[in-house]
Design an enzyme around this catalytic site. Structure first.
Site, PDB file in Angstrom:
ATOM      1  N   GLN A 189       0.845  -1.191   0.000  1.00 45.96           N
ATOM      2  CA  GLN A 189       0.000   0.000   0.000  1.00 45.96           C
ATOM      3  C   GLN A 189       0.879   1.238   0.000  1.00 45.96           C
ATOM      4  OE1 GLN A 189      -0.384   1.968   3.127  1.00 45.96           O
ATOM      5  NE2 GLN A 189      -1.536   3.520   2.016  1.00 45.96           N
ATOM      6  N   SER A 329     -13.903   2.796  -0.136  1.00 41.91           N
ATOM      7  CA  SER A 329     -13.437   2.876   1.248  1.00 41.91           C
ATOM      8  C   SER A 329     -13.478   4.311   1.720  1.00 41.91           C
ATOM      9  CB  SER A 329     -11.995   2.347   1.338  1.00 41.91           C
ATOM     10  OG  SER A 329     -11.413   2.636   2.595  1.00 41.91           O
ATOM     11  N   HIS A 331     -11.657   4.868   4.432  1.00 39.87           N
ATOM     12  CA  HIS A 331     -10.497   4.731   5.311  1.00 39.87           C
ATOM     13  C   HIS A 331     -10.911   4.257   6.716  1.00 39.87           C
ATOM     14  CE1 HIS A 331      -6.141   5.777   4.911  1.00 39.87           C
ATOM     15  NE2 HIS A 331      -6.168   5.548   6.213  1.00 39.87           N
ATOM     16  N   ILE A 365     -16.634  -3.880   8.298  1.00 43.22           N
ATOM     17  CA  ILE A 365     -16.817  -5.333   8.252  1.00 43.22           C
ATOM     18  C   ILE A 365     -16.413  -5.956   9.585  1.00 43.22           C
ATOM     19  CG2 ILE A 365     -15.986  -7.466   7.188  1.00 43.22           C
ATOM     20  CD1 ILE A 365     -15.689  -5.871   4.578  1.00 43.22           C
TER      21      ILE A 365
END
Length: 434
Positions: A189, A329, A331, A365
């Site tokens: 990333q 996303s 974040h 999640i």
């Protein structure tokens, strides 16, 4: 006048009473079971004593049935500053709460009378098979949570057949993560720094170490207001204040592990004496544009994923740019509070660009059912960050294994209850958003 005898008039003859049926109710005595002394061979199949687990970590992890169970264990075992860095989000933490509420309040629509004796939880993601439709998200400062850090995550992911993503802000080097999981599938990333040469030096190292995918995170032009970290004075390395000393008194194992292993440092930059927010604001580049993204894409030999997409328009722009996937996303709720909930925009994004590139998703999640719902609504893949870190804090490598196993079990059970045997069978008809 003399009356005739009764039998003289047959019509008036009284018939004998009909016999009454015998009551079927047993007598009180018959209702009582016959008692006897228990015999050992009768008790043996009814009573089985569980063998006690003497290993404390295994005992804790065996008792954890959900990611929330792991979270509770992690909170007991980790100092507040480190735990809050994982657990917290930006400002009022509304984005994170909304994301979790969206998952919690959706409705599944199962099909019945299907043969679900076997289910396949894997498929291809970015050209290679994954055994589960999720991977470990990039997380910063991971050895601060627990000393095994990224090595534990990479090894557990490789064992489970899923990818592990190393953060630019990781606390284990690119090369050491690769060595911890020979044969594992590692992603790197990237945050674009103001120093572009330094950024691309990291990219080159990742390519040489065998990382197959680059996650370019685009939602951090500046740091979000992570108020828990500010209030805790969260720094790398941790500062010994009166509060941290008191906090450490009840968590000696964490401090022993911290002080007897290699010093905490970033794997990709020098030590930083300030807070996390100050580091992000000093280091990351708010001038990054789509032109920079195209340039990065051309430098990387593997797959490119743009992480942090939050609108249909930006998803469309990424598709036109020719990247391999996007990650919807916000974040983990750690940047712009009240940003869009990724699951809510997923159906629209899937309709717009789902045939042009893969759509991945993170944020909120906590169960395997959440992952199944995301796949049904159009996600090819999901990433879990906090769930993995809760397992790490609860029990190191064994805790990460347990977190993955909990999610795997959830996914398999949810698929069976929905009446599907493969991820390809999941469709938007299986899920209704609140």
């Amino acid at each position: 006048m003399t009356l005739a005898p009764d039998h003289a008039n047959p019509a008036e003859t009284t018939e004998p009473a009909a016999p009454q049926p015998r009551s079927s109710a047993p007598s009180i005595g018959a209702a009582r079971p016959r008692r006897q002394l228990p015999r050992p061979h009768d008790l043996r199949p009814l009573i089985r004593f569980k063998r006690p687990e003497l290993h404390a970590t295994r005992r804790r992890l065996d008792a954890a049935l959900t990611i929330e169970d792991l979270r509770r264990i992690a909170k007991r075992r980790t100092p507040s500053a480190a735990f809050d860095y994982t657990d917290g989000a930006a400002e009022a933490e509304t984005s994170l709460r909304r994301a979790r509420d969206t998952f919690a309040n959706l409705t599944f629509h199962p099909a019945i009378l299907r043969d679900v004796s076997t289910v396949d939880t894997g498929w291809d993601v970015l050209g290679s098979r994954v055994e589960l439709p999720f991977g470990i998200a990039p997380t910063g400062f991971t050895r601060m949570m627990q000393n095994e850090g990224e090595r534990a995550g990479a090894a557990a992911a490789a064992a489970a057949g899923i990818p592990f993503a190393l953060s630019t802000m990781g606390t284990t080097s690119i090369e050491d993560v690769a060595a911890a999981a020979p044969g594992g599938r590692n992603w790197f990333q990237l945050y674009m720094w103001r120093d572009r040469e330094r950024s691309m030096a990291l990219v080159d190292r990742a390519a040489r170490a065998g990382y197959d995918t680059l996650l370019v995170t685009v939602d951090v032009p500046v740091a979000g207001a992570r108020l828990r970290d500010t209030r805790n004075g969260f720094t790398i390395p941790p500062q010994l204040t009166a509060h941290t000393v008191i906090d450490a008194a009840t968590r000696p194992a964490w401090w022993i592990n911290l002080l007897t292993t290699e010093p905490l440092a970033f794997a990709s930059l020098d030590r930083w004496p300030g807070t996390v927010a100050q580091l992000l604001d000093t280091m990351f580049d708010p001038t990054v544009t789509y032109d920079d993204l195209a340039w990065i894409r051309d430098q990387w030999p593997g797959k490119v994923v743009v992480k942090g997409v939050q609108t249909v328009a930006d998803a469309r722009h990424c598709a036109h740019l020719g990247v391999d996937a996007i990650t919807l996303s916000n974040h983990g709720g750690r940047q712009l509070d009240r940003a869009p909930v990724p699951l809510r925009i997923l159906p629209d994004v899937a309709r717009e660009v789902g045939t042009d590139l893969e759509i991945h998703l993170d944020t909120g999640i906590t169960t395997g059912a959440d992952i199944v719902a995301a796949v049904a609504l159009g996600a090819r893949f999901t990433l879990v960050g906090r769930a993995y870190l809760y397992g790490l804090m609860a029990g190191g490598r064994a805790g990460v294994d347990r977190a993955i196993d909990i999610l795997r079990t959830d996914i398999e059970r949810t698929m069976r209850l929905l009446g599907v045997t493969a991820l390809e069978e999941l469709t938007p008809q299986h899920v209704a958003l609140p």
